[in-house]
Motif scaffolding. Sequence first.
Motif, mmCIF file in Angstrom:
data_model
loop_
_atom_site.group_PDB
_atom_site.id
_atom_site.type_symbol
_atom_site.label_atom_id
_atom_site.label_comp_id
_atom_site.label_asym_id
_atom_site.label_seq_id
_atom_site.Cartn_x
_atom_site.Cartn_y
_atom_site.Cartn_z
ATOM 1 N N SER A 155 -0.113 59.234 6.902
ATOM 2 C CA SER A 155 -0.475 58.115 7.340
ATOM 3 C C SER A 155 0.764 57.175 7.293
ATOM 4 O O SER A 155 1.670 57.343 6.408
ATOM 5 C CB SER A 155 -1.408 57.437 6.492
ATOM 6 O OG SER A 155 -2.618 58.016 6.402
ATOM 7 N N VAL A 164 -2.135 58.132 11.867
ATOM 8 C CA VAL A 164 -2.379 59.240 11.001
ATOM 9 C C VAL A 164 -2.172 60.277 11.794
ATOM 10 O O VAL A 164 -2.900 60.580 13.049
ATOM 11 C CB VAL A 164 -4.105 59.196 10.393
ATOM 12 C CG1 VAL A 164 -4.034 60.081 9.394
ATOM 13 C CG2 VAL A 164 -4.030 57.636 9.820
ATOM 14 N N ALA A 184 -7.664 60.033 4.629
ATOM 15 C CA ALA A 184 -6.730 59.234 5.346
ATOM 16 C C ALA A 184 -6.866 57.979 4.629
ATOM 17 O O ALA A 184 -7.511 57.601 3.984
ATOM 18 C CB ALA A 184 -6.699 58.831 6.768
#
Length: 439
Positions: free
Chosen positions: A406, A240, A368
């Motif tokens: 991500s 990420v 995320a």
Amino acid sequence: MARFTFRLPDIGEGIAEAEIVAWHVKVGDRVEEDQQVADMMTDKATVEMESPVSGVVVELAGEVGDQVAIGSALMVVETEDAVAEDAPVAAAPVAAAVEEQVEAETPGVPDVVEEKPSPLQGRGLGEGDSPQAPSPADVRLSPTLSPEGEREIRQVLASPAVRARAKDLGVDLADVKHDGQHVRHADLDAYLRYGSGQGYHAPHASRARDDEAVKVIGMRRRIAENMAAAKRAIPHFTYVDEIDVTALEAMRADLNANRGSRPKLTMLPFLIVAICRTLPDFPMLNARYDDEGGVVTRHGRVHMGMATQTDAGLTVPVIRDAQDMNVWQLASEIGRLAEAARTGKIKSEELQGGTITITSLGPLGGIATTPVINRPEVAIIGPNKIVERPVFVGDDIVRAKLMNLSISCDHRVVDGWDAASYVQALRKLLETPVLLFAD
């Protein structure tokens, strides 16, 4: 009198069996030629099975959730005259609704019916009662509460088959969410998979619900099997990074302000352009892995999977040759695929053959994500929610629009260095968006 055995036909997808996801008739019902009798789920879509003859149903092959082999008996019908076993069979493919995830859709107002019928009786070969034929009426009236608490009268639009099926299942059509003018079988299927939580809610009441056991069937079962296989077979890792999309968002706003008759641009077309422009330098990401053969195929063209959430579950329509499209063409294709799926017109081939997938929760994107790879692909990219934060630029503090990106990869094929390097290449294009349009 004669008995006709309706055998499950070859639907043309090279499958060996299909799952029963809905019966629209019972033992003892009279069916007419071309009447819809069952919905069968293949790996890619739901297929509506229609009776090739008229008569009375005397046997059904199993219950919802059972698998039926191609060529085996699906239904036995007692006809007035002898009918050849090879009578033509109609099978019309339909697909679960697909929503573009980048922008939310406002649900329609649910309709209501007068009565709550008895629960569904079990089905089996040679079993069942002889219920009365459904009423031919398509419209009924019933009082319901408006959001302001006033009683009003609404029309319920549903075919006799849908109304009869809801009656058999003990489902009040008031609780069934639907997008069109009529409540369809697909709307009822979605309600059955997810329960009454997606239907009509009283404006003020809050009460506990009884526990319920929901059989995992149809699209939900396919998703469960595919996700389990992906996590079981693929050693995932996720990387990420944070991307400043301030300039990109300003460009998107300018293009939308001057788009004319062209479709509105979301963030998704820009991301797809950036992905396509960077993949040639990272061929290990645009690939499919054959577990049994131990072969990785690196694809030269980008067939972009677009993971989307629907009432029936997650599905992945594929944008073919995405590398040849600009942002306007991509926006049109995204809209076309979404509309085709919503109206049940998406084709089976539009749901397969992807080489890499992008998945987004849109405004629900969170900080995320760790997306699960769409096997046999080896990578999946997940943009997250855009947030505005103060950042340092030299000695100054400025407002910036930031988005975490991500990427989950198959560690058998992709190394961590490759994934990180790829995201940095994406970051360069997205933070300097003029490069997306440069030759």
